[in-house]
Design a protein around this motif. Structure first.
Motif, mmCIF file in Angstrom:
data_model
loop_
_atom_site.group_PDB
_atom_site.id
_atom_site.type_symbol
_atom_site.label_atom_id
_atom_site.label_comp_id
_atom_site.label_asym_id
_atom_site.label_seq_id
_atom_site.Cartn_x
_atom_site.Cartn_y
_atom_site.Cartn_z
ATOM 1 N N UNK A 8 8.863 -4.466 -27.333
ATOM 2 C CA UNK A 8 10.172 -4.843 -26.406
ATOM 3 C C UNK A 8 10.644 -6.160 -26.279
ATOM 4 N N UNK A 9 9.770 -7.153 -27.032
ATOM 5 C CA UNK A 9 10.195 -8.741 -27.114
ATOM 6 C C UNK A 9 9.647 -9.245 -25.971
ATOM 7 N N UNK A 10 10.219 -10.508 -25.995
ATOM 8 C CA UNK A 10 11.370 -11.172 -26.722
ATOM 9 C C UNK A 10 11.197 -11.557 -28.051
ATOM 10 N N UNK A 11 9.859 -11.823 -28.427
ATOM 11 C CA UNK A 11 9.365 -12.033 -29.585
ATOM 12 C C UNK A 11 8.780 -10.958 -30.584
ATOM 13 N N UNK A 12 9.246 -10.958 -31.922
ATOM 14 C CA UNK A 12 8.495 -10.182 -33.031
ATOM 15 C C UNK A 12 6.875 -10.643 -33.079
ATOM 16 N N UNK A 48 5.927 -14.335 -26.906
ATOM 17 C CA UNK A 48 5.873 -13.347 -25.840
ATOM 18 C C UNK A 48 6.347 -11.874 -26.475
ATOM 19 N N UNK A 49 5.624 -10.859 -26.218
ATOM 20 C CA UNK A 49 5.875 -9.613 -26.672
ATOM 21 C C UNK A 49 5.330 -8.542 -25.678
ATOM 22 N N UNK A 50 6.341 -7.737 -25.416
ATOM 23 C CA UNK A 50 5.855 -6.245 -24.665
ATOM 24 C C UNK A 50 5.637 -5.159 -25.365
ATOM 25 N N UNK A 90 1.768 -13.194 -26.206
ATOM 26 C CA UNK A 90 1.449 -12.945 -24.721
ATOM 27 C C UNK A 90 1.814 -11.668 -24.287
ATOM 28 N N UNK A 91 1.340 -10.697 -23.659
ATOM 29 C CA UNK A 91 1.953 -9.605 -23.130
ATOM 30 C C UNK A 91 2.060 -9.647 -21.576
ATOM 31 N N UNK A 92 2.909 -9.605 -20.914
ATOM 32 C CA UNK A 92 3.109 -9.876 -19.644
ATOM 33 C C UNK A 92 3.141 -8.646 -18.828
ATOM 34 N N UNK A 125 5.796 -5.695 -36.126
ATOM 35 C CA UNK A 125 6.508 -4.889 -34.986
ATOM 36 C C UNK A 125 7.688 -5.919 -34.475
ATOM 37 N N UNK A 126 8.803 -5.748 -35.135
ATOM 38 C CA UNK A 126 10.141 -6.393 -34.649
ATOM 39 C C UNK A 126 10.586 -6.120 -33.514
#
Length: 156
Positions: free
Chosen positions: A56-60, A31-33, A134-136, A99-100
């Motif tokens: 903004x994560x939570x994953x890179x 998941x990543x924002x 996945x970007x929620x 993108x960390x």
């Protein structure tokens, strides 16, 4: 690198994009924002767009794709930076690189030549691929800005 619409360079770039996206299969990438902000300057027939991607994560993520769509037609020949390809009459797509989490991504500087010298241009900038993550929250990865031909930077 000069690219012409419909030429082999563009076809190759699009084919690579399909392979990368399609190559992800069903593997979960987390998941990543993802978010994009930046600025644009219009001077004559040149729009210089600076895009600052952020995760903004939570994953890179290993990389994402950012699309730039112009309300004005692009010139036939473009001098785009590496990792960017023209994908339509008014559209360019660029790779962000890795993108960390909670660290700014590398700023993209994208000079785009327009077919004419408009008094203004509307630019839409958005994330079109997030490395399979996945970007929620899709509200912060789509921006739009009206850029006047003043030579001043307009933020988005």
């Amino acid at each position: 690198m000069a690219m012409r619409r419909g030429g082999p360079a563009v076809a190759g770039a699009v084919a690579v994009g399909v392979l990368v996206v399609g190559g992800g299969g069903t593997a979960w990438a987390g998941d990543a924002d993802l978010e994009v902000h930046g600025s644009a300057v219009l001077s004559g027939d040149l729009v210089e767009v600076r895009v600052a991607p952020r995760n903004h994560g939570p994953d890179a993520v290993t990389g994402a794709g950012v699309r730039l769509v112009s309300s004005a037609a692009l010139a036939d020949t473009q001098q785009l930076p590496g990792g960017c390809a023209r994908t339509g009459d008014r559209e360019v797509v660029c790779d962000t690189g890795p993108l960390p989490v909670e660290a700014p991504g590398e700023q993209l500087v994208i000079p785009v030549r327009l077919r004419e010298q408009p008094a203004e241009v509307t630019l839409k900038v958005d994330v079109v691929w997030g490395g399979g993550a996945v970007d929620q929250d899709r509200t912060n990865d789509r921006q739009q800005v009206l850029v006047l031909a003043t030579g001043d930077p307009y933020a988005f």
